[in-house]
Structures are given as C-alpha cells and as structure tokens.
Design a protein around this motif. Structure first.
Motif, PDB file in Angstrom:
ATOM      1  N   LYS A 192      38.916  43.677  24.962  1.00  0.00           N
ATOM      2  CA  LYS A 192      39.230  42.662  25.967  1.00  0.00           C
ATOM      3  C   LYS A 192      39.544  43.316  27.309  1.00  0.00           C
ATOM      4  CE  LYS A 192      41.760  38.315  26.358  1.00  0.00           C
ATOM      5  NZ  LYS A 192      42.743  37.422  25.694  1.00  0.00           N
ATOM      6  N   GLN A 193      40.274  44.446  27.263  1.00  0.00           N
ATOM      7  CA  GLN A 193      40.594  45.170  28.488  1.00  0.00           C
ATOM      8  C   GLN A 193      39.313  45.662  29.174  1.00  0.00           C
ATOM      9  OE1 GLN A 193      43.374  45.557  30.010  1.00  0.00           O
ATOM     10  NE2 GLN A 193      44.988  45.103  28.534  1.00  0.00           N
ATOM     11  N   LYS A 194      38.358  46.136  28.401  1.00  0.00           N
ATOM     12  CA  LYS A 194      37.094  46.603  28.974  1.00  0.00           C
ATOM     13  C   LYS A 194      36.346  45.465  29.642  1.00  0.00           C
ATOM     14  CE  LYS A 194      36.247  50.551  25.899  1.00  0.00           C
ATOM     15  NZ  LYS A 194      35.362  51.110  24.844  1.00  0.00           N
ATOM     16  N   ARG A 195      36.370  44.276  28.994  1.00  0.00           N
ATOM     17  CA  ARG A 195      35.685  43.122  29.579  1.00  0.00           C
ATOM     18  C   ARG A 195      36.334  42.735  30.914  1.00  0.00           C
ATOM     19  NH1 ARG A 195      35.635  41.281  24.191  1.00  0.00           N
ATOM     20  NH2 ARG A 195      37.376  39.841  24.623  1.00  0.00           N
ATOM     21  N   LEU A 196      37.677  42.765  30.944  1.00  0.00           N
ATOM     22  CA  LEU A 196      38.381  42.427  32.178  1.00  0.00           C
ATOM     23  C   LEU A 196      38.045  43.409  33.300  1.00  0.00           C
ATOM     24  CD1 LEU A 196      41.915  41.447  30.809  1.00  0.00           C
ATOM     25  CD2 LEU A 196      40.270  39.936  31.936  1.00  0.00           C
ATOM     26  N   LEU A 197      38.057  44.711  32.947  1.00  0.00           N
ATOM     27  CA  LEU A 197      37.740  45.725  33.960  1.00  0.00           C
ATOM     28  C   LEU A 197      36.294  45.611  34.437  1.00  0.00           C
ATOM     29  CD1 LEU A 197      39.597  48.822  32.447  1.00  0.00           C
ATOM     30  CD2 LEU A 197      40.246  47.492  34.458  1.00  0.00           C
ATOM     31  N   ALA A 198      35.400  45.295  33.517  1.00  0.00           N
ATOM     32  CA  ALA A 198      33.992  45.137  33.901  1.00  0.00           C
ATOM     33  C   ALA A 198      33.822  43.951  34.855  1.00  0.00           C
ATOM     34  CB  ALA A 198      33.128  44.944  32.659  1.00  0.00           C
ATOM     35  N   THR A 199      34.555  42.865  34.575  1.00  0.00           N
ATOM     36  CA  THR A 199      34.479  41.684  35.443  1.00  0.00           C
ATOM     37  C   THR A 199      35.051  41.991  36.825  1.00  0.00           C
ATOM     38  OG1 THR A 199      34.702  40.236  33.524  1.00  0.00           O
ATOM     39  CG2 THR A 199      35.095  39.256  35.681  1.00  0.00           C
ATOM     40  N   ILE A 200      36.162  42.735  36.849  1.00  0.00           N
ATOM     41  CA  ILE A 200      36.766  43.123  38.132  1.00  0.00           C
ATOM     42  C   ILE A 200      35.772  43.961  38.941  1.00  0.00           C
ATOM     43  CG2 ILE A 200      38.539  44.601  39.178  1.00  0.00           C
ATOM     44  CD1 ILE A 200      40.440  43.653  36.961  1.00  0.00           C
ATOM     45  N   ALA A 201      35.123  44.919  38.289  1.00  0.00           N
ATOM     46  CA  ALA A 201      34.141  45.773  38.971  1.00  0.00           C
ATOM     47  C   ALA A 201      32.970  44.946  39.491  1.00  0.00           C
ATOM     48  CB  ALA A 201      33.641  46.857  38.013  1.00  0.00           C
ATOM     49  N   GLU A 202      32.530  43.972  38.684  1.00  0.00           N
ATOM     50  CA  GLU A 202      31.413  43.119  39.092  1.00  0.00           C
ATOM     51  C   GLU A 202      31.766  42.302  40.331  1.00  0.00           C
ATOM     52  OE1 GLU A 202      28.874  39.278  37.388  1.00  0.00           O
ATOM     53  OE2 GLU A 202      30.115  40.484  36.025  1.00  0.00           O
ATOM     54  N   GLN A 203      32.980  41.761  40.358  1.00  0.00           N
ATOM     55  CA  GLN A 203      33.396  40.956  41.506  1.00  0.00           C
ATOM     56  C   GLN A 203      33.582  41.814  42.758  1.00  0.00           C
ATOM     57  OE1 GLN A 203      33.544  37.520  41.543  1.00  0.00           O
ATOM     58  NE2 GLN A 203      32.499  37.938  39.602  1.00  0.00           N
ATOM     59  N   ALA A 204      34.022  43.070  42.574  1.00  0.00           N
ATOM     60  CA  ALA A 204      34.156  43.981  43.718  1.00  0.00           C
ATOM     61  C   ALA A 204      32.790  44.278  44.327  1.00  0.00           C
ATOM     62  CB  ALA A 204      34.841  45.270  43.284  1.00  0.00           C
ATOM     63  N   VAL A 205      31.810  44.485  43.463  1.00  0.00           N
ATOM     64  CA  VAL A 205      30.442  44.725  43.945  1.00  0.00           C
ATOM     65  C   VAL A 205      29.915  43.489  44.654  1.00  0.00           C
ATOM     66  CG1 VAL A 205      28.062  45.130  43.219  1.00  0.00           C
ATOM     67  CG2 VAL A 205      29.917  46.478  42.224  1.00  0.00           C
ATOM     68  N   ARG A 206      30.235  42.325  44.110  1.00  0.00           N
ATOM     69  CA  ARG A 206      29.781  41.077  44.717  1.00  0.00           C
ATOM     70  C   ARG A 206      30.348  40.908  46.133  1.00  0.00           C
ATOM     71  NH1 ARG A 206      31.728  35.169  42.821  1.00  0.00           N
ATOM     72  NH2 ARG A 206      30.700  33.957  44.435  1.00  0.00           N
ATOM     73  N   ALA A 207      31.650  41.195  46.281  1.00  0.00           N
ATOM     74  CA  ALA A 207      32.264  41.103  47.613  1.00  0.00           C
ATOM     75  C   ALA A 207      31.631  42.096  48.571  1.00  0.00           C
ATOM     76  CB  ALA A 207      33.771  41.362  47.509  1.00  0.00           C
ATOM     77  N   SER A 208      31.363  43.298  48.072  1.00  0.00           N
ATOM     78  CA  SER A 208      30.708  44.316  48.904  1.00  0.00           C
ATOM     79  C   SER A 208      29.315  43.867  49.339  1.00  0.00           C
ATOM     80  CB  SER A 208      30.626  45.634  48.134  1.00  0.00           C
ATOM     81  OG  SER A 208      29.908  46.602  48.875  1.00  0.00           O
ATOM     82  N   ASP A 209      28.583  43.240  48.420  1.00  0.00           N
ATOM     83  CA  ASP A 209      27.234  42.750  48.745  1.00  0.00           C
ATOM     84  C   ASP A 209      27.272  41.678  49.832  1.00  0.00           C
ATOM     85  OD1 ASP A 209      26.045  44.439  46.963  1.00  0.00           O
ATOM     86  OD2 ASP A 209      25.861  42.964  45.348  1.00  0.00           O
ATOM     87  N   VAL A 210      28.275  40.803  49.768  1.00  0.00           N
ATOM     88  CA  VAL A 210      28.399  39.756  50.796  1.00  0.00           C
ATOM     89  C   VAL A 210      28.577  40.384  52.172  1.00  0.00           C
ATOM     90  CG1 VAL A 210      29.856  37.885  51.661  1.00  0.00           C
ATOM     91  CG2 VAL A 210      29.295  37.999  49.228  1.00  0.00           C
ATOM     92  N   ILE A 211      29.452  41.394  52.242  1.00  0.00           N
ATOM     93  CA  ILE A 211      29.722  42.059  53.522  1.00  0.00           C
ATOM     94  C   ILE A 211      28.480  42.786  54.020  1.00  0.00           C
ATOM     95  CG2 ILE A 211      31.089  43.858  54.636  1.00  0.00           C
ATOM     96  CD1 ILE A 211      33.380  43.086  52.729  1.00  0.00           C
ATOM     97  N   LYS A 212      27.773  43.467  53.116  1.00  0.00           N
ATOM     98  CA  LYS A 212      26.556  44.185  53.510  1.00  0.00           C
ATOM     99  C   LYS A 212      25.506  43.228  54.062  1.00  0.00           C
ATOM    100  CE  LYS A 212      26.958  48.063  50.275  1.00  0.00           C
ATOM    101  NZ  LYS A 212      26.400  48.704  49.053  1.00  0.00           N
TER     102      LYS A 212
END
Length: 282
Positions: free
Chosen positions: A223-243
């Motif tokens: 469950k912890q891995k899933r949470l961390l993976a989701t956090i990483a995915e959302q961070a990439v998503r925010a970065s993509d919006v800015i780019k």
C-alpha cells in the motif's frame, strides 16, 4: 518624417536600456550635459546652432559609445535639412566606432538604412539592412526584412524583394499568434490555477495518508508503494502542466505538422485526475 524623427531621437534611450548581459560603456557627466543642451536646441529646431555644437563636441575626448551618440544626433540634424550625404556619412562614422554595444549597433543600422532609403541610396540601404539582419541574429525583426525588400525594389530587383517580404509577413503572423497566446493565458488564469492545484492537492492528500499509516504503526509495504507511486505520478503531472504553459507562452515560429487527436484526447482525460477511468479513444 515624424516616425523617423522619433526613431532617431530614441536611440539613446534604446541603448541605455540594453540587456543586463551587455557591457555598455558609460557616458561622462560632461558629455551627458552637453548632449542634453544640444537636444534642447534640436527640440526648439535651432538646427544650425545644434550642428555647430555637435561638430565642436566631436573635437573633445570621448569613448566610442559617446561619439556614436553625438554622430547619431548630427546625422539627424543633417537629415532634417535634407542633407542626405552628410547624414549618411555621420551614421557610417558612428558605426565605425569601437566597442559599441550590440543594441546601439542595431539602432544605428536601423536608422541608417531608413535614411538611405529616403535618400534613394538603395544599394547602401541594402548593405545596412543585410548587416542589421546579421546583427539581430536570433531575434530578427519584420521591419528589417521590409527595409531589405524596399532596397531591392528601389534597385528594381523585384524578384529579390519577395522572400524578405514573405519572411516579414510570417514574422508578423508569429508575433500576432504569440500575443494571442499571452492573451489566452490571462483568460485561462483560473483554469490554469486549477490544473496546477489539482495534482498538488493530490500529492498532499496521499502524503497525509502515508503519514497516518506510519504513525499508527501500520506497515503495509504494498500500500505504501502504491501511495508513493501515485505521489510521483501527480508530481510529474504538475511538472508537465508547467512545461506546457512555458511552451505555449514562448515566442516561436509557426509550424505546420500532423495532429494526433488520440494523444490530445488522452491528455484531456488525464486532466480530471486519478479518479478518471482511462480508456483508449476511439
């Protein structure tokens, strides 16, 4: 005439506002005071006295930056009296000064090319325009292309005038498109804020869940891995919006290329966040 007058008289201000990366020599107080007094004579249209004072000022010790300013003013005074030969000679001499900042060179070339056009010295206008385009390098201006085209037309080389005119037209279209994109960004401000805020909120939420799990002593690695993976995915998503915002607002040439509607639809679907069920567009 008024347009050219404003262009010439603005040279000092243009060069003074040169980019911070440019090494711009200073103007001594003595030279600045002398230039200000002569500018007052020009504003009151006391041309003969202004020319006499400018010629006298050129006899004093100045750096190339200062001398180019004085020669620019003298060239304008000659131009006002339709003495095109001396006006052009003043600009040629100004451009020969040492250690001129790039902004000053561009301003002098712009003015000199327009004076040459007015004097119907079309080959000289062509030379100035070609040098101006080379000086502009990565930031070419539509006006420079138009000046070059006018020089070719003055020499009755009409076929050569077409390419720079087309370039000027395309540059102007690109400038209008860029202005439109900037205007659109303003209108989309609330939506852009939402697009950036949504993944950041998701990151905060999932991080809080992970913290609560750890504080209660619950250790579920999967469950912890899933949470961390989701956090990483959302961070990439925010970065993509800015780019994409940076790319959208950047000044760039228009480009025609194939458009992938499936990829665009997928991007729109992902904008609603991780709760959206993704499926391949049909």
């Amino acid at each position: 005439m008024m347009r050219l007058r404003n262009l010439v008289l603005s040279l000092i201000l243009v060069c003074s506002g040169a980019a911070a990366k440019e090494s711009v020599p200073g103007i001594t107080k003595q030279t600045y005071d002398a230039i200000s007094e002569i500018q007052a004579l020009i504003d009151s249209e006391q041309w003969q006295q202004a020319k006499a004072d400018l010629v006298a000022l050129l006899e004093s010790k100045m750096n190339g930056y200062e001398r180019a300013h004085v020669l620019n003013m003298l060239g304008y005074a000659y131009f006002h009296e339709s003495d095109y030969e001396n006006a052009l000679n003043s600009y040629v001499t100004a451009l020969q000064q040492d250690n001129l900042p790039a902004s000053q060179v561009r301003s002098l070339l712009t003015t000199a090319s327009q004076v040459a056009l007015a004097a119907e010295e079309f080959p000289q206008a062509q030379q100035f325009a070609i040098r101006l385009l080379a000086a502009e390098d990565e930031a070419p201006q539509p006006q420079s292309q138009v000046i070059l085209a006018q020089a070719y037309m003055g020499m009755e080389e009409y076929a050569k005038a077409v390419p720079p005119l087309l370039k000027a037209l395309q540059m102007q279209r690109d400038n209008l498109a860029h202005a439109g994109r900037i205007s659109t960004l303003g209108e989309m401000a609330s939506g852009i804020a939402h697009e950036i805020n949504q993944p950041l909120t998701a990151i905060a939420t999932y991080a809080q869940v992970a913290q609560r799990m750890l504080s209660t002593g619950e250790v579920d690695l999967a469950k912890q891995k899933r949470l961390l993976a989701t956090i990483a995915e959302q961070a990439v998503r925010a970065s993509d919006v800015i780019k994409r915002l940076r790319s959208f607002s950047r000044r760039q040439a228009s480009e025609m290329r194939p458009f992938d509607i499936n990829a665009t639809t997928s991007d729109i679907a992902s904008a609603s966040g991780p709760v959206t069920t993704r499926s391949s567009p049909r």
